[in-house]
Design an enzyme around this catalytic site. Structure first.
Site, PDB file in Angstrom:
ATOM      1  N   ASP A  50       0.847  -1.189   0.000  1.00 51.04           N
ATOM      2  CA  ASP A  50       0.000   0.000   0.000  1.00 51.04           C
ATOM      3  C   ASP A  50       0.883   1.240   0.000  1.00 51.04           C
ATOM      4  O   ASP A  50       2.026   1.203   0.466  1.00 51.04           O
ATOM      5  CB  ASP A  50      -0.881   0.040   1.256  1.00 51.04           C
ATOM      6  CG  ASP A  50      -2.122  -0.818   1.105  1.00 51.04           C
ATOM      7  OD1 ASP A  50      -2.433  -1.217  -0.030  1.00 51.04           O
ATOM      8  OD2 ASP A  50      -2.761  -1.098   2.127  1.00 51.04           O
ATOM      9  N   LYS A  89      -1.267   0.574  -8.270  1.00 54.17           N
ATOM     10  CA  LYS A  89      -1.055   0.559  -9.715  1.00 54.17           C
ATOM     11  C   LYS A  89      -1.405  -0.775 -10.357  1.00 54.17           C
ATOM     12  O   LYS A  89      -1.094  -1.020 -11.510  1.00 54.17           O
ATOM     13  CB  LYS A  89       0.405   0.918 -10.017  1.00 54.17           C
ATOM     14  CG  LYS A  89       0.771   2.345  -9.610  1.00 54.17           C
ATOM     15  CD  LYS A  89       2.209   2.680  -9.951  1.00 54.17           C
ATOM     16  CE  LYS A  89       2.540   4.109  -9.539  1.00 54.17           C
ATOM     17  NZ  LYS A  89       3.945   4.474  -9.841  1.00 54.17           N
TER      18      LYS A  89
END
Length: 410
Positions: free
Chosen positions: A200, A222
């Site tokens: 994260d 992403k």
């Protein structure tokens, strides 16, 4: 004998007779390891410390309440001589030599036939450090080496790769509030052993730079989501890498179960038959206020604290928070993920009885080098956030505890 180094060996003492002479501090330190080894322990001593006496009362050792007598070491495999009587120690040492019993002497290492190494443990490994020669022995130096090796193994700074097949799986690791030193020892070790890390943005990013080159680091923000929801895509990535036989760490900020969706990930892994380990982390709800000089509770000020999510506004139908009830509490209110909703939150609390001058502190990027604290009240916090350009991530503390202590230097 002094010209030759000691030969290191591990003794398997389970069910075998071990005699300990003396019930003082030395015995108190050494007995737990002998008990853990499963030895049949006989303590010979007229007196014992309360801790040693408790071991006897619990049946962990057999205590003969008398001084040493010739013949006490008969049938022993190992002996620890630790009395304050030099003559008794010498006589017992001679008996051990006659009976070929390996013998440790706390008062005279040169006269012993065995030495006790400085030992430590880490995940099924025992680290034992032994000075190679009697001359110039430095127990403190030996212990310092032991401590350095064990600490390195525990926190991942000393990486010892596994060469046997490891069981694949996923570890949900709470990385703490941001400072890399605040991850747990177990979390850091698992991170050092990982093949894949899915991280994260709120996790301790500095730790990722320490990973070996072969470790694949994936930014969870992403992951290509395609037709999937973000969380579903993360779940799929965890499952896919684990099914490839890899050791996967899901590095999360704070604690996996404090607004971290850790249970959703655990449930997805369980449904896929993937073993999962959960490693708790230090939640930002208590650590960040503490780093900014704010105790979430304080005697005479706050007897409770409540942690809520502010990611949706109080008037949003998706909100599960009972804001009117929170307004009536006298303790501390900690709001996570609420920077952009703090105006509406403050307005709702005041509308349901909270005093407009209730102190508020916003701690941005808590525990990191970029940490800053901005103070306000419920009446002024919305404008203050705009004027001071407070950005997420920030922990919001509402209550009198904000004014308890001196503000630390920025």
């Amino acid at each position: 004998m002094a010209e030759h180094p000691a030969y290191p060996v591990g003794l398997r003492l389970s069910g075998r007779r071990v005699v300990v002479l003396g019930g003082g501090q030395v015995a108190q330190r050494r007995l737990p390891a002998l008990i853990a080894a499963g030895a049949d322990i006989v303590l010979v001593s007229p007196e014992a410390t309360p801790s040693v006496e408790a071991m006897a009362d619990a049946g962990e050792i057999t205590w003969k309440k008398r001084p040493y007598e010739d013949g006490d070491l008969a049938d022993a495999w190992y002996a620890l001589i630790a009395t304050s009587d030099v003559e008794a120690n010498t006589a017992a040492s001679a008996e051990a030599e006659r009976h070929r019993v390996w013998c440790v002497r706390s008062d005279d290492a040169d006269a012993a036939t065995a030495w006790t190494p400085a030992t430590g443990h880490s995940e099924g490994v025992t680290v034992a450090v032994l000075t190679t020669e009697a001359k110039g022995r430095d127990p403190r130096h030996t212990a310092a080496i032991r401590d350095a090796v064990v600490e390195g193994l525990r926190d991942g700074t000393l990486v010892a790769p596994h060469h046997r097949t490891r069981n694949p799986g996923v570890a949900l690791v709470g990385g703490g509030p941001g400072d890399p030193d605040l991850i747990t020892v177990r979390g850091r070790r698992l991170l050092a052993e990982a093949d894949v890390v899915i991280a994260d943005r709120l996790g301790p990013r500095d730790l990722l730079a320490e990973l070996p080159p072969h470790v694949e680091v994936i930014d969870a923000a992403k992951i290509p989501y395609g037709r999937f929801m973000a969380q579903e895509a993360i779940n799929n990535a965890l499952i896919e890498h684990a099914k490839q036989g890899k050791s996967v760490v899901r590095l999360k900020g704070g604690d996996p179960y404090v607004f971290g969706r850790g249970m959703e990930e655990l449930q997805a892994l369980a449904e896929a038959g993937i073993p999962c380990t959960v490693v708790p982390g230090i939640s930002s709800s208590i650590s960040v206020p503490g780093a900014a000089g704010i105790p979430v509770t304080h005697r005479g000020v706050a007897h409770e604290f409540t942690v809520v999510s502010g990611h949706v506004a109080p008037d949003d139908e998706r909100s599960l928070v009972d804001w009117p009830s929170l307004a009536k509490l006298t303790g501390t209110l900690v709001v996570l993920m609420g920077v952009d909703k703090i105006g509406k939150i403050a307005e709702t609390l005041v509308a349901h009885g909270k005093a407009p001058d209730t102190p508020v502190a916003l701690v941005q990027e808590g525990t990191t080098a970029a940490q800053r604290r901005v103070d306000a009240t419920l009446a002024t916090v919305a404008e203050t956030v705009r004027a001071e350009d407070v950005k997420p991530p920030a922990v919001i503390v509402i209550g009198e505890v904000v004014t308890v202590g001196p503000r630390p230097a920025e």
